[in-house]
Design a protein around this motif. Sequence first.
Motif, short mmCIF file in Angstrom:
data_model
loop_
_atom_site.label_atom_id
_atom_site.label_comp_id
_atom_site.label_asym_id
_atom_site.label_seq_id
_atom_site.Cartn_x
_atom_site.Cartn_y
_atom_site.Cartn_z
N GLY A 153 0.81 -1.19 0.00
CA GLY A 153 0.00 0.00 0.00
C GLY A 153 0.85 1.25 0.00
O GLY A 153 2.05 1.24 -0.28
N PRO A 154 0.23 2.39 0.35
CA PRO A 154 0.98 3.65 0.36
C PRO A 154 1.94 3.79 1.52
O PRO A 154 2.68 4.76 1.58
N HIS A 155 1.94 2.83 2.47
CA HIS A 155 2.84 2.93 3.60
C HIS A 155 4.29 2.76 3.16
O HIS A 155 4.58 1.97 2.25
N PRO A 156 5.21 3.48 3.77
CA PRO A 156 6.63 3.23 3.49
C PRO A 156 7.02 1.83 3.97
O PRO A 156 6.55 1.34 4.99
N SER A 157 7.87 1.20 3.22
CA SER A 157 8.32 -0.16 3.54
C SER A 157 9.84 -0.19 3.55
O SER A 157 10.51 0.75 3.11
#
Length: 522
Positions: free
Chosen positions: A263-267
Amino acid sequence: MLALLYYPVLYYPLAACATARHGAAHLLGSVLSWAHFGVHVWQRAECPQTPKIYKYYSLLASLPLILGLGFLSLWYPVQLVRRFSRRTGAGSEGLQSSYSEEYLRNLLCQQKTLESSSHTSKPGFLSWTWIGFRHYVYIPQRGFRLPLKLVLSATLTGAAIYQVALLLLVGVVPTIQKVRAGVTTDVSYLLAGFGIVLSEDRQEVVELVKHHLWALEVCYISALVLSCSLTFLVLIRSLVTHRANLQALHRGAALDLGPPRQGPHPSRQAIFCWMSFSAYQTAFTCLGLLVQQIIFFLGTTALAFLVFMPVFHGRNLLLLRSLESSWPFWLTLALVVTLQNMAAQWVFLETQHGHPELTNRRALYAATFLLFPLNVLVGAMVAAWRVLLSALYNAVHLGQTDLSLLPPRAATLDPGYHTYRNFLKIEVSQSHPAMTAFCNLLLQARGPRPWSPAAPQDGLRPGEEEGMQLLQTKDTMAKAAGSRASRARARWGLAYTLLHNPALQAFRKTAQSGVQAKGTQS
């Protein structure tokens, strides 16, 4: 290996002073830039020559560093003067905040520009030429700036192209010149040992060998100029692609960058790709320049020594003789291709009722069966051309990370394209200009007063109206835009921009309710 950290550690304080946005940091940056610049200029003035490779290689290789330090030695004092000049005004506003507000102001005021552009006449030839030029060459646009990471990456890539091109130039051309200057009459005996007899006159043999070495030098320099020009053009074209992709992602559009795995979360993987993007692009570009140099040098050498030189001297016509002996083969292939195209146009295609239709199917099947062996030979030639074209295309675009060198199905296997996609995700989710402008407006408010739709709109203090500050222009007509409709449009435009911000999508109520319904941790 530890020596690779020498330059980053040495110049890190100089680069860190640019991000502090403080008068003392700018003063320290001015001192460091002038010190580094003075030391490098003094060293090159003291020792301009070196016994390595080429006597002026050290001086030529240090030009990008000297130019960069010279720019910083002028940029830091300018920033220091600006800091002291605006201390009485909005002293706490930074460069990023002013840019983000300008970006959002232009975004919300696009309706006026669209109305003014709709009354213009049809574009002519010059307008289409200018549009095509802007499509392939990066020209700065008002209200939008490329991220600092991309600007630094392009600068480092340009410096790396210069260094690799300089190394390729001074490593080969002086050697060819020395060999050409040292050719004597003994070269005729050397060539005779390999069964090559250019002429009975030894002095004529010397002149021919020198002429061939000169042609080899010209081919090498021409290939180097062509490869450097194509690499720079691809780098400039990639900046246009970066801007288009960032503008689309800022609007909330979905780019064709492959299936998103997360998703749009930083990884972890996305952060690693963001950190290694500039280094990867520099390495890809240098390797692409080297591959292009080899391919273009082989091509220009074959063209010069197999076509131009034999025709000019009237001897060693190997290619022309081979073509003369095999002309029936090439003529047969050309006739097969021509006859098939003519038959497809005049025999097997018929226009009825304004639409083309297939006809004479029996003759089509018979001709296809009879021409199968000849089409196999044509297919072999086309396959060789396909391999050559794909190799040349991939070599030219090897340094362009925004373009996958693999088919769309296997685009995720391209490491450069995968790095670029994750870099864009981090850049958009963490540096969205609309989000930065919104936070700026909240921080500029004098008092923490919650906003409500029913609150009175009269007597608002500066910074409390989110959209009105962004719509204030210098002309007198825009200053009178204080009506309720303009405020509503400003709020709706800002809300729409924030709604499509990837950094905020994960915190929306629908996303949180969906996560809680699945039983996972938000």
